[in-house]
Scaffold this active site. Sequence first.
Site, PDB file in Angstrom:
ATOM      1  N   GLU A   5      69.722 -25.166  70.725  1.00  0.00           N
ATOM      2  CA  GLU A   5      68.505 -25.949  70.908  1.00  0.00           C
ATOM      3  C   GLU A   5      68.809 -27.445  70.761  1.00  0.00           C
ATOM      4  O   GLU A   5      69.488 -27.865  69.814  1.00  0.00           O
ATOM      5  CB  GLU A   5      67.513 -25.482  69.834  1.00  0.00           C
ATOM      6  CG  GLU A   5      66.198 -26.163  69.770  1.00  0.00           C
ATOM      7  CD  GLU A   5      65.344 -25.588  68.638  1.00  0.00           C
ATOM      8  OE1 GLU A   5      64.125 -25.806  68.663  1.00  0.00           O
ATOM      9  OE2 GLU A   5      65.892 -24.915  67.732  1.00  0.00           O
TER      10      GLU A   5
ATOM     11  N   LYS B 100      59.920 -24.519  74.716  1.00  0.00           N
ATOM     12  CA  LYS B 100      59.685 -23.748  73.492  1.00  0.00           C
ATOM     13  C   LYS B 100      58.185 -23.500  73.353  1.00  0.00           C
ATOM     14  O   LYS B 100      57.361 -24.398  73.549  1.00  0.00           O
ATOM     15  CB  LYS B 100      60.208 -24.526  72.290  1.00  0.00           C
ATOM     16  CG  LYS B 100      60.220 -23.774  70.974  1.00  0.00           C
ATOM     17  CD  LYS B 100      60.961 -24.583  69.915  1.00  0.00           C
ATOM     18  CE  LYS B 100      61.108 -23.834  68.610  1.00  0.00           C
ATOM     19  NZ  LYS B 100      61.946 -24.583  67.640  1.00  0.00           N
TER      20      LYS B 100
ATOM     21  N   CYS C 261      64.628 -20.676  69.837  1.00  0.00           N
ATOM     22  CA  CYS C 261      64.615 -20.581  68.373  1.00  0.00           C
ATOM     23  C   CYS C 261      63.419 -19.842  67.795  1.00  0.00           C
ATOM     24  O   CYS C 261      63.354 -18.623  67.817  1.00  0.00           O
ATOM     25  CB  CYS C 261      64.742 -21.974  67.776  1.00  0.00           C
ATOM     26  SG  CYS C 261      65.158 -21.939  66.002  1.00  0.00           S
TER      27      CYS C 261
ATOM     28  N   GLY D  98      79.666  36.089  62.077  1.00  0.00           N
ATOM     29  CA  GLY D  98      81.051  36.443  62.332  1.00  0.00           C
ATOM     30  C   GLY D  98      81.964  35.362  61.791  1.00  0.00           C
ATOM     31  O   GLY D  98      81.793  34.187  62.124  1.00  0.00           O
TER      32      GLY D  98
ATOM     33  N   SER E 191      85.875  33.990  61.318  1.00  0.00           N
ATOM     34  CA  SER E 191      87.204  34.171  61.916  1.00  0.00           C
ATOM     35  C   SER E 191      88.305  33.425  61.188  1.00  0.00           C
ATOM     36  O   SER E 191      89.479  33.659  61.437  1.00  0.00           O
ATOM     37  CB  SER E 191      87.169  33.697  63.367  1.00  0.00           C
ATOM     38  OG  SER E 191      86.971  32.284  63.410  1.00  0.00           O
TER      39      SER E 191
ATOM     40  N   GLY F 279      88.316  30.181  61.584  1.00  0.00           N
ATOM     41  CA  GLY F 279      88.373  28.973  62.403  1.00  0.00           C
ATOM     42  C   GLY F 279      87.317  27.977  61.985  1.00  0.00           C
ATOM     43  O   GLY F 279      86.461  28.251  61.133  1.00  0.00           O
ATOM     44  N   LEU F 280      87.344  26.795  62.618  1.00  0.00           N
ATOM     45  CA  LEU F 280      86.465  25.696  62.223  1.00  0.00           C
ATOM     46  C   LEU F 280      84.987  25.996  62.437  1.00  0.00           C
ATOM     47  O   LEU F 280      84.152  25.754  61.564  1.00  0.00           O
ATOM     48  CB  LEU F 280      86.840  24.430  62.995  1.00  0.00           C
ATOM     49  CG  LEU F 280      87.978  23.581  62.435  1.00  0.00           C
ATOM     50  CD1 LEU F 280      88.336  22.478  63.418  1.00  0.00           C
ATOM     51  CD2 LEU F 280      87.578  22.980  61.095  1.00  0.00           C
TER      52      LEU F 280
ATOM     53  N   ASN G 280      87.571  38.907  77.004  1.00  0.00           N
ATOM     54  CA  ASN G 280      86.120  38.954  76.827  1.00  0.00           C
ATOM     55  C   ASN G 280      85.632  40.270  76.241  1.00  0.00           C
ATOM     56  O   ASN G 280      84.578  40.314  75.584  1.00  0.00           O
ATOM     57  CB  ASN G 280      85.421  38.682  78.161  1.00  0.00           C
ATOM     58  CG  ASN G 280      85.495  37.218  78.553  1.00  0.00           C
ATOM     59  OD1 ASN G 280      85.926  36.383  77.767  1.00  0.00           O
ATOM     60  ND2 ASN G 280      85.088  36.904  79.769  1.00  0.00           N
TER      61      ASN G 280
ATOM     62  N   THR H  93      77.854  30.535  66.012  1.00  0.00           N
ATOM     63  CA  THR H  93      78.895  29.618  65.535  1.00  0.00           C
ATOM     64  C   THR H  93      79.378  28.630  66.589  1.00  0.00           C
ATOM     65  O   THR H  93      80.000  27.628  66.252  1.00  0.00           O
ATOM     66  CB  THR H  93      80.115  30.424  65.036  1.00  0.00           C
ATOM     67  OG1 THR H  93      80.656  31.161  66.125  1.00  0.00           O
ATOM     68  CG2 THR H  93      79.717  31.385  63.926  1.00  0.00           C
TER      69      THR H  93
ATOM     70  N   TRP I  84      83.249  27.233  77.392  1.00  0.00           N
ATOM     71  CA  TRP I  84      84.327  27.947  76.698  1.00  0.00           C
ATOM     72  C   TRP I  84      83.704  28.927  75.700  1.00  0.00           C
ATOM     73  O   TRP I  84      83.846  28.829  74.486  1.00  0.00           O
ATOM     74  CB  TRP I  84      85.247  26.950  76.006  1.00  0.00           C
ATOM     75  CG  TRP I  84      86.536  27.547  75.517  1.00  0.00           C
ATOM     76  CD1 TRP I  84      86.895  27.767  74.228  1.00  0.00           C
ATOM     77  CD2 TRP I  84      87.639  27.989  76.313  1.00  0.00           C
ATOM     78  NE1 TRP I  84      88.142  28.323  74.165  1.00  0.00           N
ATOM     79  CE2 TRP I  84      88.633  28.473  75.430  1.00  0.00           C
ATOM     80  CE3 TRP I  84      87.881  28.039  77.682  1.00  0.00           C
ATOM     81  CZ2 TRP I  84      89.843  28.993  75.874  1.00  0.00           C
ATOM     82  CZ3 TRP I  84      89.088  28.549  78.125  1.00  0.00           C
ATOM     83  CH2 TRP I  84      90.054  29.017  77.228  1.00  0.00           C
TER      84      TRP I  84
ATOM     85  N   LYS J 233      75.453  29.448  81.674  1.00  0.00           N
ATOM     86  CA  LYS J 233      75.540  29.875  80.277  1.00  0.00           C
ATOM     87  C   LYS J 233      74.601  29.055  79.391  1.00  0.00           C
ATOM     88  O   LYS J 233      73.991  29.577  78.454  1.00  0.00           O
ATOM     89  CB  LYS J 233      76.981  29.745  79.763  1.00  0.00           C
ATOM     90  CG  LYS J 233      77.976  30.675  80.434  1.00  0.00           C
ATOM     91  CD  LYS J 233      79.379  30.470  79.868  1.00  0.00           C
ATOM     92  CE  LYS J 233      80.390  31.376  80.566  1.00  0.00           C
ATOM     93  NZ  LYS J 233      81.771  31.154  80.089  1.00  0.00           N
TER      94      LYS J 233
END
Length: 645
Positions: A46, A115, A175, A355, A357, A359-360, A441, A465, A475, A602
Amino acid sequence: MEQGFIRMAAATPKIRVADPAYNREQIETVIREGAERKAKVMVFPELCLTGYTCSDLFLQTPLLEEARKQLAVLISGTADADMICFVGLPWEHNGKLYNVMAAFCRGRLLGLIPKTFIPNYSEFYEARHFSPGWRKAVDVPVEDGAGNVVMVPFGTDILFACRQMPGLVIGGEVCEDVWMPNAPSIRHGLAGATVIVNGSASDETTGKDQYRLSLVSGQSAKLICVYLYASAGEGESTTDLVFSGHNLIAENGTMLSQSPRFGHETAYGDVDLERIRSERRRMTTFAVSPDPDYRRVPFDLTVEHLELERFIDPAPFVPDSKQDRDKRCEEILALQSLGLKKRLEHTGCKTAVIGISGGLDSTLALLVTVRAFDMLDIPREHIWAVTMPCFGTTDRTYNNACMLVKRLGASLKEVRIQEAVTIHFRDIGQDENVHDVTYENSQARERTQILMDYANRMNGLVVGTGDMSELALGWATYNGDHMSMYGVNASVPKTLVRHLVRYYSDTCGDPELSGVLLDILDTPVSPELLPPKDGVIAQKTEDLVGPYELHDFFLYHMLRFGYRPAKIYRMAGKAFRGTYDDETIMKWLKVFYRRFFAQQFKRSCLPDGPKVGSVALSPRGDLRMPSDACSRLWLEELERIEGGR
């Protein structure tokens, strides 16, 4: 503006009070530096041509005339700079003085923005010198550097629109305007401005910088815009005030760049205007309505390739700092647990079947289920964790699954499915030595059948999960691990699953449980459907479908902002430089698009599950996509890039 990226700058030149010629030289130097760095939009503070702190010198004719003269010199002297600039100065019109921002580009004065709100409280006494501006633009005569008189729009409701870059539409305020509840920038945004520039002289007081940061970032978020804020700094009079030169560039609530305070440095930022347009397109409540009273002033800029200086996060789902990451993890675990808690309450289920397994994903689902049961004061023994070893199960994952259930206090049930799957192979004529998709599968569907039937027997609910990354790529075995009665991980990306499990490990207070969780984190991601080799996992998911960190990056930018493949490829190249080469990124990006489009069927019949972030795949909420959509447009674009490399 290539793919929406354009470099912008907020600058504070070092000035002298009441010396427009010196100040013009400093401004011109900064403009040339900006042009060298390929900045296309630059805003200055300004009244920077004269200095904000001139006080009653603003009433002196020599100062006002010299400011106009030096503006003309500045405009002609920077005509070769390919950028639009905004510079503040005092401007007399019809016997009144106005605090204005002059917009100019390629040697042409485009407009004058006065302004609106003139402060006259505390340390400010601008009403002593300046009058408030008006909205609707009027044409005023201005003498250019060649002695010609041109008519220039003067008013607040002006938008500057770039002919070559349709997404670049700029509105301005000065401003104090942004500090007001009815800031001019609100009108500008609703009229179509994607960028707001603000030339300011905000003096520095203790703690004011944080308020300034929140104000600017908040305004950019509310208006879904880029906000450039340039503030007065070194060279202003310190008779009563100190100015810090705190320059800010915010994009839709994110602070892209800021200069150090108490200096005269320029803040540069590579903004993404395509992101702004995408967000406005997505948010149907943000109603841009062209105002006929607005003056749209066109200007020209050259579209150039830009080597991005902008930081591109390779892990957009994961906060960078540990403090933010831990907070995010706690929030997500709470959301997942509360979602499952409500479903258990509504159905009257006192039992859950899951379930497990080793796994993560199944680990995270079990941790969430434990939290939900604790919230409901249901004994953890009512959680039935079912381990179902088969052809691909390794000792490591089996032992981790069993130890995890034990340390959490849930009930463990083991059902070895090898015999049942072998009989099934015989029934359908499958050679068990042929390790094809049927071989894999069949195991996944047998496990789901056991979980569903066992849940019926126990009057319980099957907790799913599968995570969001798996759902994006398809997947998951259709009507196998794809199915459950409530999918707690459905909107959690794989890159975040790891951090959630690690956070639980860090905060659980149980060294033995923490040790199990850390070993699970160290285990390769695998469905374990193929026989192990020498007792070690033989089937690694990321070898087959690609690195999840890449797929999560692709998923985020495709769904969150609707970016085209070429832009995602370019961004991934910068984000993962030194980790993946261009060929690898291209390979997995093609895989991502093919699988994402092919596997929508899916996702069209997913179980319920809680949304935890800004990207989700629920067919009932965030992604209404036909299962038969064609991926040709996306893949052909990648083919063109690959062919042109």
